[in-house]
Design a protein around this motif. Structure first.
Motif, PDB file in Angstrom:
ATOM      1  N   GLN A   1      -2.888  21.234   4.754  1.00  0.00           N
ATOM      2  CA  GLN A   1      -3.373  22.710   5.036  1.00  0.00           C
ATOM      3  C   GLN A   1      -3.162  23.285   3.521  1.00  0.00           C
ATOM      4  O   GLN A   1      -3.773  24.548   3.331  1.00  0.00           O
TER       5      GLN A   1
ATOM      6  N   TYR B   1      -6.457  30.350  20.639  1.00  0.00           N
ATOM      7  CA  TYR B   1      -6.480  29.182  19.684  1.00  0.00           C
ATOM      8  C   TYR B   1      -5.110  28.332  19.915  1.00  0.00           C
ATOM      9  O   TYR B   1      -5.269  27.113  20.082  1.00  0.00           O
TER      10      TYR B   1
ATOM     11  N   ALA C   1      -7.865  17.963   6.844  1.00  0.00           N
ATOM     12  CA  ALA C   1      -6.922  19.157   7.533  1.00  0.00           C
ATOM     13  C   ALA C   1      -6.508  18.910   8.810  1.00  0.00           C
ATOM     14  O   ALA C   1      -7.638  18.707   9.560  1.00  0.00           O
ATOM     15  N   GLY C   2      -5.431  19.492   9.035  1.00  0.00           N
ATOM     16  CA  GLY C   2      -5.013  19.380  10.525  1.00  0.00           C
ATOM     17  C   GLY C   2      -4.289  20.446  10.963  1.00  0.00           C
ATOM     18  O   GLY C   2      -3.344  21.025  10.226  1.00  0.00           O
ATOM     19  N   VAL C   3      -4.403  21.014  12.174  1.00  0.00           N
ATOM     20  CA  VAL C   3      -3.412  22.104  12.877  1.00  0.00           C
ATOM     21  C   VAL C   3      -2.767  21.356  13.942  1.00  0.00           C
ATOM     22  O   VAL C   3      -1.772  22.044  14.435  1.00  0.00           O
ATOM     23  N   GLY C   4      -2.751  20.101  14.151  1.00  0.00           N
ATOM     24  CA  GLY C   4      -2.162  19.481  15.142  1.00  0.00           C
ATOM     25  C   GLY C   4      -2.025  17.852  14.881  1.00  0.00           C
ATOM     26  O   GLY C   4      -2.928  17.447  14.215  1.00  0.00           O
TER      27      GLY C   4
ATOM     28  N   GLN D   1      -1.288   9.127  17.572  1.00  0.00           N
ATOM     29  CA  GLN D   1      -2.280   8.927  16.510  1.00  0.00           C
ATOM     30  C   GLN D   1      -1.606   8.205  15.126  1.00  0.00           C
ATOM     31  O   GLN D   1      -2.495   7.982  14.360  1.00  0.00           O
TER      32      GLN D   1
ATOM     33  N   PRO E   1      -2.301  27.911  12.066  1.00  0.00           N
ATOM     34  CA  PRO E   1      -2.120  28.931  10.861  1.00  0.00           C
ATOM     35  C   PRO E   1      -2.173  30.445  11.273  1.00  0.00           C
ATOM     36  O   PRO E   1      -2.849  30.662  12.112  1.00  0.00           O
TER      37      PRO E   1
ATOM     38  N   HIS F   1      -4.885  20.129  23.137  1.00  0.00           N
ATOM     39  CA  HIS F   1      -5.620  18.863  22.691  1.00  0.00           C
ATOM     40  C   HIS F   1      -4.815  17.912  22.343  1.00  0.00           C
ATOM     41  O   HIS F   1      -4.699  16.876  22.650  1.00  0.00           O
ATOM     42  N   GLU F   2      -3.231  18.241  21.964  1.00  0.00           N
ATOM     43  CA  GLU F   2      -2.361  17.543  21.529  1.00  0.00           C
ATOM     44  C   GLU F   2      -1.772  17.031  22.663  1.00  0.00           C
ATOM     45  O   GLU F   2      -1.513  15.552  22.672  1.00  0.00           O
TER      46      GLU F   2
ATOM     47  N   HIS G   1      -3.520  14.023  24.055  1.00  0.00           N
ATOM     48  CA  HIS G   1      -3.418  12.810  23.313  1.00  0.00           C
ATOM     49  C   HIS G   1      -2.038  11.962  23.929  1.00  0.00           C
ATOM     50  O   HIS G   1      -2.190  10.751  24.051  1.00  0.00           O
TER      51      HIS G   1
ATOM     52  N   GLU H   1     -14.758  20.921  18.747  1.00  0.00           N
ATOM     53  CA  GLU H   1     -13.487  20.113  18.585  1.00  0.00           C
ATOM     54  C   GLU H   1     -13.638  19.193  17.720  1.00  0.00           C
ATOM     55  O   GLU H   1     -14.826  18.252  17.749  1.00  0.00           O
ATOM     56  N   GLY H   2     -12.837  18.479  17.019  1.00  0.00           N
ATOM     57  CA  GLY H   2     -12.947  17.237  15.955  1.00  0.00           C
ATOM     58  C   GLY H   2     -11.459  16.572  16.547  1.00  0.00           C
ATOM     59  O   GLY H   2     -10.635  17.183  17.194  1.00  0.00           O
ATOM     60  N   CYS H   3     -11.303  15.437  15.874  1.00  0.00           N
ATOM     61  CA  CYS H   3     -10.017  14.824  15.869  1.00  0.00           C
ATOM     62  C   CYS H   3      -9.804  13.948  14.826  1.00  0.00           C
ATOM     63  O   CYS H   3     -10.683  13.333  14.217  1.00  0.00           O
ATOM     64  N   LEU H   4      -8.661  13.725  14.184  1.00  0.00           N
ATOM     65  CA  LEU H   4      -8.376  13.073  13.052  1.00  0.00           C
ATOM     66  C   LEU H   4      -8.409  11.484  13.387  1.00  0.00           C
ATOM     67  O   LEU H   4      -8.648  10.626  12.476  1.00  0.00           O
TER      68      LEU H   4
ATOM     69  N   LEU I   1     -13.375  26.454  21.830  1.00  0.00           N
ATOM     70  CA  LEU I   1     -13.754  27.042  20.597  1.00  0.00           C
ATOM     71  C   LEU I   1     -15.118  27.135  20.190  1.00  0.00           C
ATOM     72  O   LEU I   1     -15.760  25.924  20.675  1.00  0.00           O
TER      73      LEU I   1
HETATM   74  C1  LIG Z   1      -9.703  23.911  14.774  1.00  0.00           C
HETATM   75  C2  LIG Z   1      -9.232  23.198  13.705  1.00  0.00           C
HETATM   76  N1  LIG Z   1      -9.104  21.712  13.369  1.00  0.00           N
HETATM   77  C3  LIG Z   1      -9.074  21.403  12.208  1.00  0.00           C
HETATM   78  N2  LIG Z   1      -8.851  19.807  12.001  1.00  0.00           N
HETATM   79  N3  LIG Z   1      -8.694  19.113  13.227  1.00  0.00           N
HETATM   80  C4  LIG Z   1      -7.160  19.292  13.867  1.00  0.00           C
HETATM   81  O1  LIG Z   1      -6.288  19.757  13.582  1.00  0.00           O
HETATM   82  C5  LIG Z   1      -7.354  18.434  14.949  1.00  0.00           C
HETATM   83  C6  LIG Z   1      -6.757  19.092  16.230  1.00  0.00           C
HETATM   84  C7  LIG Z   1      -7.394  20.339  16.548  1.00  0.00           C
HETATM   85  C8  LIG Z   1      -9.047  20.076  17.053  1.00  0.00           C
HETATM   86  C9  LIG Z   1      -9.271  21.398  17.799  1.00  0.00           C
HETATM   87  C10 LIG Z   1      -8.009  21.688  18.455  1.00  0.00           C
HETATM   88  C11 LIG Z   1      -6.944  21.044  17.791  1.00  0.00           C
HETATM   89  C12 LIG Z   1      -6.265  17.009  14.661  1.00  0.00           C
HETATM   90  N4  LIG Z   1      -5.958  16.358  16.015  1.00  0.00           N
HETATM   91  O2  LIG Z   1      -6.891  15.051  16.056  1.00  0.00           O
HETATM   92  C13 LIG Z   1      -4.900  16.208  16.361  1.00  0.00           C
HETATM   93  O3  LIG Z   1      -4.745  15.590  17.463  1.00  0.00           O
HETATM   94  C14 LIG Z   1      -8.642  22.142  11.443  1.00  0.00           C
HETATM   95  F1  LIG Z   1      -8.312  21.464   9.863  1.00  0.00           F
HETATM   96  C15 LIG Z   1      -8.760  23.401  11.215  1.00  0.00           C
HETATM   97  N5  LIG Z   1      -8.558  24.304  10.265  1.00  0.00           N
HETATM   98  C16 LIG Z   1      -8.643  25.862  10.493  1.00  0.00           C
HETATM   99  C17 LIG Z   1      -7.252  26.317   9.840  1.00  0.00           C
HETATM  100  N6  LIG Z   1      -7.382  25.865   8.322  1.00  0.00           N
HETATM  101  C18 LIG Z   1      -6.262  26.666   7.603  1.00  0.00           C
HETATM  102  C19 LIG Z   1      -6.106  26.108   6.135  1.00  0.00           C
HETATM  103  O4  LIG Z   1      -6.128  24.691   6.082  1.00  0.00           O
HETATM  104  C20 LIG Z   1      -7.159  24.178   6.653  1.00  0.00           C
HETATM  105  C21 LIG Z   1      -7.180  24.383   7.990  1.00  0.00           C
HETATM  106  C22 LIG Z   1      -8.589  23.941   8.934  1.00  0.00           C
HETATM  107  N7  LIG Z   1      -9.089  23.961  12.724  1.00  0.00           N
END
Ligand SMILES: Cc1nc(NNC(=O)[C@H](CC2CCCC2)CN(O)CO)c(F)c(N2CCN3CCOC[C@@H]3C2)n1
Ligand code: NI
Length: 197
Positions: free
Chosen positions: A56, A160, A68-71, A76, A89, A167-168, A171, A122-125, A118
């Motif tokens: 982040q 959010y 970037a990831g929030v979870g 994984q 965040p 989502h987590e 998994h 959604e996406g996923c790493l 959302l």
């Molecule tokens: C929504 C979002 N999903 C991002 N990625 N995907 C993930 O986190 C996947 C998990 C999320 C996908 C949808 C719900 C959970 C990872 N997953 O596969 C884990 O199972 C982001 F990166 C992101 N943000 C917003 C906030 N921003 C703050 C500053 O830094 C960048 C960051 C970008 N928001």
């Protein structure tokens, strides 16, 4: 004698350590975690949260090539255990994160009838291609989990942070976000669904 500083970079979780769709570990039911945490489980929890923090930070994410990831969930990174790091965040600069913790043996004990999703989908790493479509989830949940110290928490989350935790937790049960997308009507959603960015 040269001092080896490369070790701290090796410690980090990098994209090459993220398991991709197709690997059976992503479709398994993960194992419950026992307490006190083993040294390796404690390190895993720390490394997963570290990944989110680093990813982040735009500069560091670029430096280490992190998406970037929030979870991030343990399966994984190839570990089939009931553990996931969540770092939602703050809405505003310098605000407080709505939810940040490593959730262990999480259980959704109750939830709203109303769905949430959302608007961006959604996406996923662990899923390299984009899968467009709304992912309907519970808008509000009551989540019970243990933290790394083994303390049990019961938290009510909505919007959010609730979406991220669901989502987590998916998994940990071998479910991926696109399992919830109706491929024939990807943007169809029940009209009382709360939609948010
Ligand atoms: C929504 C979002 N999903 C991002 N990625 N995907 C993930 O986190 C996947 C998990 C999320 C996908 C949808 C719900 C959970 C990872 N997953 O596969 C884990 O199972 C982001 F990166 C992101 N943000 C917003 C906030 N921003 C703050 C500053 O830094 C960048 C960051 C970008 N928001
Ligand atoms: Ni994911």
């Amino acid at each position: 004698k040269l001092i080896d500083f490369s070790s701290e970079v090796v410690q980090m979780i990098l994209m090459k350590n993220i398991v991709r769709d197709g690997d059976p570990v992503l479709r398994q039911e993960a194992e419950n975690v026992t307490f006190p945490l083993s040294e390796s489980d404690r390190k895993l929890a720390n490394d997963m949260m570290e990944y989110l923090v680093t990813s982040q930070d735009e500069t560091l994410a670029k430096k280490y090539g992190l998406r970037a990831g929030v979870g991030l969930a343990a399966p994984q990174v190839g570990v089939s255990k009931m553990m996931a790091a969540v770092l939602v965040p703050a809405e505003t600069e310098g605000g407080q994160s709505p939810f940040t913790d490593v959730i262990i043996n999480p259980v959704i004990v109750s939830h709203s009838v109303q769905d949430g999703a959302l608007t961006e989908g959604e996406g996923c790493l662990s899923v390299d291609e984009d899968v467009p479509g709304f992912v309907p989830r519970h808008d509000r949940i009551t989540l019970r989990y243990q933290d790394v110290e083994g303390e049990t928490h019961k938290v009510r989350l909505r919007d959010y942070p609730a979406i991220v935790c669901q989502h987590e937790i998916d998994h940990l049960h071998g479910i991926l976000f696109y399992d919830h997308i109706d491929r024939d009507h990807p943007f169809e959603i029940s009209e009382d669904t709360v939609m948010f960015d």
